[in-house]
Motif scaffolding. Structure first.
Motif, PDB file in Angstrom:
ATOM      1  N   LEU A 179      10.290  31.781  71.223  1.00 29.86           N
ATOM      2  CA  LEU A 179       9.204  32.624  71.733  1.00 29.86           C
ATOM      3  C   LEU A 179       9.083  32.526  73.248  1.00 29.86           C
ATOM      4  O   LEU A 179       8.793  33.514  73.925  1.00 29.86           O
ATOM      5  N   GLN A 222       7.299  35.732  74.912  1.00 31.08           N
ATOM      6  CA  GLN A 222       6.101  35.905  74.091  1.00 31.08           C
ATOM      7  C   GLN A 222       5.143  34.706  74.184  1.00 31.08           C
ATOM      8  O   GLN A 222       4.023  34.791  73.720  1.00 31.08           O
ATOM      9  N   LEU A 223       5.602  33.626  74.774  1.00 28.82           N
ATOM     10  CA  LEU A 223       4.801  32.417  74.901  1.00 28.82           C
ATOM     11  C   LEU A 223       5.045  31.847  76.288  1.00 28.82           C
ATOM     12  O   LEU A 223       6.181  31.844  76.775  1.00 28.82           O
TER      13      LEU A 223
END
Length: 95
Positions: free
Chosen positions: A24, A29-30
């Protein structure tokens, strides 16, 4: 040393969770880093500060004075997932 089935299962779950977080992070996304305050909110101020004092976490400060302190998310999760009572004992009982 033989690991029990429960220990092996926990190790596999922890490994899968770390791999998922790393994936991620790599796809954006993170966030790869947390601020010190975010890390303390998640794991407790005392605990995070202890991990830093014991050298288990390496805080990253990009400048001087008022700069925010960052903590690597993967490093934080790895420390949180492992038993660190031995490092606490070594740090506090050998001084």
């Amino acid at each position: 040393m033989q690991l029990s089935d429960i220990e092996i299962k926990r190790l596999m779950i922890d490994t899968a969770e770390m791999a998922a977080k790393k994936a991620l992070i790599e796809v954006g996304q993170l966030k790869p880093y947390l601020t010190l305050k975010e890390a303390q909110r998640i794991h407790g101020e005392y605990t995070v500060n202890r991990w830093i004092n014991e050298g288990l976490l390496k805080p990253i400060k990009d400048g001087a004075r008022n700069c925010k302190v960052r903590i690597d998310r993967i490093q934080l999760d790895a420390v949180a997932a492992t038993s660190n009572r031995a490092s606490w004992y070594k740090h506090n009982m050998t001084e």
